[in-house]
Motif scaffolding. Structure first.
Motif, PDB file in Angstrom:
ATOM      1  N   ILE A 271       0.315 -20.590  10.221  1.00  0.00           N
ATOM      2  CA  ILE A 271      -0.918 -20.221  10.947  1.00  0.00           C
ATOM      3  C   ILE A 271      -2.111 -20.354  10.004  1.00  0.00           C
ATOM      4  N   ILE A 272      -1.951 -19.825   8.772  1.00  0.00           N
ATOM      5  CA  ILE A 272      -3.060 -19.829   7.813  1.00  0.00           C
ATOM      6  C   ILE A 272      -3.388 -21.270   7.409  1.00  0.00           C
ATOM      7  N   HIS A 273      -2.370 -22.079   7.124  1.00  0.00           N
ATOM      8  CA  HIS A 273      -2.616 -23.465   6.712  1.00  0.00           C
ATOM      9  C   HIS A 273      -3.298 -24.253   7.836  1.00  0.00           C
ATOM     10  N   ASN A 274      -2.852 -24.028   9.068  1.00  0.00           N
ATOM     11  CA  ASN A 274      -3.479 -24.726  10.198  1.00  0.00           C
ATOM     12  C   ASN A 274      -4.961 -24.351  10.295  1.00  0.00           C
ATOM     13  N   TYR A 275      -5.229 -23.058  10.106  1.00  0.00           N
ATOM     14  CA  TYR A 275      -6.619 -22.589  10.225  1.00  0.00           C
ATOM     15  C   TYR A 275      -7.493 -23.161   9.120  1.00  0.00           C
ATOM     16  N   ILE A 276      -6.932 -23.241   7.900  1.00  0.00           N
ATOM     17  CA  ILE A 276      -7.679 -23.837   6.786  1.00  0.00           C
ATOM     18  C   ILE A 276      -7.994 -25.293   7.121  1.00  0.00           C
ATOM     19  N   GLY A 277      -7.040 -25.996   7.732  1.00  0.00           N
ATOM     20  CA  GLY A 277      -7.275 -27.385   8.136  1.00  0.00           C
ATOM     21  C   GLY A 277      -8.406 -27.500   9.146  1.00  0.00           C
TER      22      GLY A 277
ATOM     23  N   VAL B 124     -19.129 -17.773   3.570  1.00  0.00           N
ATOM     24  CA  VAL B 124     -18.836 -17.790   5.016  1.00  0.00           C
ATOM     25  C   VAL B 124     -17.398 -18.256   5.246  1.00  0.00           C
ATOM     26  N   ILE B 125     -17.031 -19.336   4.530  1.00  0.00           N
ATOM     27  CA  ILE B 125     -15.670 -19.882   4.667  1.00  0.00           C
ATOM     28  C   ILE B 125     -14.651 -18.860   4.167  1.00  0.00           C
ATOM     29  N   LEU B 126     -14.981 -18.217   3.029  1.00  0.00           N
ATOM     30  CA  LEU B 126     -14.087 -17.191   2.459  1.00  0.00           C
ATOM     31  C   LEU B 126     -13.888 -16.061   3.464  1.00  0.00           C
ATOM     32  N   ALA B 127     -14.976 -15.618   4.087  1.00  0.00           N
ATOM     33  CA  ALA B 127     -14.884 -14.509   5.049  1.00  0.00           C
ATOM     34  C   ALA B 127     -14.028 -14.905   6.238  1.00  0.00           C
ATOM     35  N   GLU B 128     -14.191 -16.156   6.695  1.00  0.00           N
ATOM     36  CA  GLU B 128     -13.417 -16.585   7.876  1.00  0.00           C
ATOM     37  C   GLU B 128     -11.931 -16.677   7.555  1.00  0.00           C
ATOM     38  N   ILE B 129     -11.599 -17.230   6.379  1.00  0.00           N
ATOM     39  CA  ILE B 129     -10.177 -17.351   6.031  1.00  0.00           C
ATOM     40  C   ILE B 129      -9.585 -15.961   5.784  1.00  0.00           C
ATOM     41  N   THR B 130     -10.351 -15.092   5.117  1.00  0.00           N
ATOM     42  CA  THR B 130      -9.859 -13.730   4.859  1.00  0.00           C
ATOM     43  C   THR B 130      -9.596 -13.001   6.166  1.00  0.00           C
ATOM     44  N   GLU B 131     -10.528 -13.158   7.120  1.00  0.00           N
ATOM     45  CA  GLU B 131     -10.338 -12.478   8.404  1.00  0.00           C
ATOM     46  C   GLU B 131      -9.103 -13.027   9.124  1.00  0.00           C
ATOM     47  N   LYS B 132      -8.905 -14.350   9.011  1.00  0.00           N
ATOM     48  CA  LYS B 132      -7.742 -14.960   9.670  1.00  0.00           C
ATOM     49  C   LYS B 132      -6.442 -14.426   9.073  1.00  0.00           C
ATOM     50  N   ILE B 133      -6.414 -14.280   7.737  1.00  0.00           N
ATOM     51  CA  ILE B 133      -5.208 -13.766   7.091  1.00  0.00           C
ATOM     52  C   ILE B 133      -4.976 -12.307   7.496  1.00  0.00           C
ATOM     53  N   ASP B 134      -6.061 -11.525   7.550  1.00  0.00           N
ATOM     54  CA  ASP B 134      -5.930 -10.133   7.991  1.00  0.00           C
ATOM     55  C   ASP B 134      -5.376 -10.070   9.422  1.00  0.00           C
ATOM     56  N   ARG B 135      -5.913 -10.913  10.320  1.00  0.00           N
ATOM     57  CA  ARG B 135      -5.468 -10.894  11.720  1.00  0.00           C
ATOM     58  C   ARG B 135      -4.014 -11.350  11.828  1.00  0.00           C
ATOM     59  N   THR B 136      -3.610 -12.245  10.918  1.00  0.00           N
ATOM     60  CA  THR B 136      -2.233 -12.747  10.970  1.00  0.00           C
ATOM     61  C   THR B 136      -1.255 -11.657  10.535  1.00  0.00           C
ATOM     62  N   VAL B 137      -1.611 -10.933   9.461  1.00  0.00           N
ATOM     63  CA  VAL B 137      -0.701  -9.901   8.941  1.00  0.00           C
ATOM     64  C   VAL B 137      -0.797  -8.621   9.767  1.00  0.00           C
ATOM     65  N   TYR B 138      -2.000  -8.337  10.293  1.00  0.00           N
ATOM     66  CA  TYR B 138      -2.173  -7.172  11.168  1.00  0.00           C
ATOM     67  C   TYR B 138      -2.446  -7.679  12.581  1.00  0.00           C
ATOM     68  N   PRO B 139      -1.392  -7.998  13.330  1.00  0.00           N
ATOM     69  CA  PRO B 139      -1.628  -8.511  14.678  1.00  0.00           C
ATOM     70  C   PRO B 139      -2.100  -7.442  15.654  1.00  0.00           C
ATOM     71  N   LEU B 140      -1.987  -6.155  15.242  1.00  0.00           N
ATOM     72  CA  LEU B 140      -2.479  -5.087  16.107  1.00  0.00           C
ATOM     73  C   LEU B 140      -3.887  -4.707  15.675  1.00  0.00           C
ATOM     74  N   ARG B 141      -4.665  -4.203  16.627  1.00  0.00           N
ATOM     75  CA  ARG B 141      -6.029  -3.768  16.274  1.00  0.00           C
ATOM     76  C   ARG B 141      -5.913  -2.423  15.558  1.00  0.00           C
ATOM     77  N   GLU B 142      -5.666  -2.527  14.245  1.00  0.00           N
ATOM     78  CA  GLU B 142      -5.357  -1.314  13.486  1.00  0.00           C
ATOM     79  C   GLU B 142      -6.530  -0.350  13.474  1.00  0.00           C
ATOM     80  N   SER B 143      -7.769  -0.853  13.541  1.00  0.00           N
ATOM     81  CA  SER B 143      -8.917   0.060  13.539  1.00  0.00           C
ATOM     82  C   SER B 143      -8.934   0.860  14.843  1.00  0.00           C
ATOM     83  N   LEU B 144      -8.538   0.218  15.950  1.00  0.00           N
ATOM     84  CA  LEU B 144      -8.476   0.932  17.232  1.00  0.00           C
ATOM     85  C   LEU B 144      -7.376   1.989  17.184  1.00  0.00           C
ATOM     86  N   LEU B 145      -6.247   1.613  16.574  1.00  0.00           N
ATOM     87  CA  LEU B 145      -5.130   2.562  16.474  1.00  0.00           C
ATOM     88  C   LEU B 145      -5.526   3.768  15.635  1.00  0.00           C
TER      89      LEU B 145
END
Lengths: 53, 298
Positions: free
Chosen positions: B63-69, B141-162
């Motif tokens: 998922i992460i590699h595809n997103y980086i692409g 900007v790119i760093l923030a987007e990739i970091t957010e993608k990795i966070d969303r991949t590892v935390y598939p639940l909305r942990e802040s909502l939980l």
């Protein structure tokens, strides 16, 4: 208190566990059938709220 | 000499013994289900095993590699160096931290600070790639987007909502206390099993082998109920429901359920074997006590 001679039970004795399992499993299945549609809807809503796309 | 004359229990005693066998089966099933539930809530091993499972990590890396692409195509930088900077070991460690956070929330019922992805190597690789491309894009900007993608991949639940929901509920109820109480349910169920087994032994005390009939029925009955529960779970198709929302979460859920299924299946197999063994011994004890003529008549 009976003192009659006991005969060896037939192979039907191996079906005795069904007498215990069937009522429990039937009750669980009945509860599942009754509540699954509601639970399914609630789970779908929760998944939409809580799971990130 | 015919030694098969036994003192049979009276009808009420047999009735109570069968009722106790039914309760024993019920308590055995309740014990196992509560043990599995507590394991999901408190077992760090289960969650870390799921989070560091090879197929889960492979899925996340893909998922992460595809997103980086995708970002490389959009922003015009070279994707491969950035992909190589996302280390599998770092991702595994991040998964372990996330699993530890999740275990803490489940076990204690309290929200905690959420670990986030941070990789200096990835940050440097992004800066180098963007500088090399010379497109003038902001690497942050790119760093923030990739970091957010990795966070969303590892935390598939909305942990802040939980965690927000948990904080809200904790002000009104003692969730940690309730969670600690729930951990007492499996030992309580086991105590009830022992009481039911003891009751059977008391009621069948006139003849020791008679109790095997009740124990065998209860044990094998519990095994059959567990098998039926497995069928109901398969009908529910929970993994398919989750995969529509998040393939990664469905993978993790499937890995965790596979572990629990193996444990429950093993327990069901043991109960069935033990139950039928008791019934076999009970049935075959008669052969030792009967004379040859009586055995033929039976």
């Amino acid at each position: 208190m009976s003192t009659k001679t006991e005969r060896k039970p037939g192979r039907g004795i191996y079906l005795l566990p069904l007498a215990v399992a069937v009522p429990i499993a039937a009750a669980a299945a009945a509860v599942f059938i009754r509540f699954w549609p509601t639970v399914h809807k609630l789970l779908s809503i929760m998944i939409k709220l809580v799971v990130k796309a | 000499m015919n030694t098969a004359k036994q003192r049979k229990a009276s009808l009420p005693e047999r009735g109570f013994a069968w009722a106790a066998a039914f309760l024993l089966a019920l308590f055995l099933v309740a014990s196992l289900f509560s043990l599995l539930a507590v394991q999901v809530m408190t077992s760090a091993g289960l969650h870390t095993g799921t989070a560091t499972n090879d197929s889960v990590l492979d899925g996340q890396m893909k998922i992460i590699h595809n997103y980086i692409g995708v970002l490389a195509d959009a922003y015009g930088f070279e994707a491969e160096t950035v992909r190589q900077s996302v280390s599998r070991d770092e991702l595994r460690d991040f998964n372990l931290n996330a699993a530890a956070w999740w275990t803490g929330v489940l076990a204690e019922g309290e929200s905690r600070t959420i670990p986030r992805w941070y990789s200096p190597a990835m940050e440097q690789a992004i800066r180098n790639a963007v500088d090399s491309a010379g497109t003038g894009e902001d690497p942050n900007v790119i760093l923030a987007e990739i970091t957010e993608k990795i966070d969303r991949t590892v935390y598939p639940l909305r942990e802040s909502l939980l965690t927000t929901g948990l904080d809200f509920v904790n002000k009104r109820a003692d969730i940690p206390g309730i969670v600690r109480s729930l951990r007492q349910v499996p030992p309580l169920c086991l105590v009830l099993c022992i009481l039911a087994a003891g009751l059977i032994a008391l009621l069948a005390a006139r003849e020791v082998f008679s109790s095997l009939k009740y124990y065998g029925t209860a044990l094998a009955g519990a095994g059959l109920v567990l098998a039926a529960a497995g069928i109901i779970y398969a009908v529910m198709q929970l993994k398919a429901m989750l995969s529509q929302a998040s393939a990664n979460l469905a993978d993790e859920f499937g890995t965790m359920m596979h572990t629990l299924f193996l444990e429950a299946g093993g327990a069901a197999a043991v109960l069935l074997l033990a139950g039928f063994a008791c019934l076999f011994i009970y049935r075959n004890r008669f052969e030792k006590h009967m004379a040859p003529g009586e055995e033929q008549a039976a």
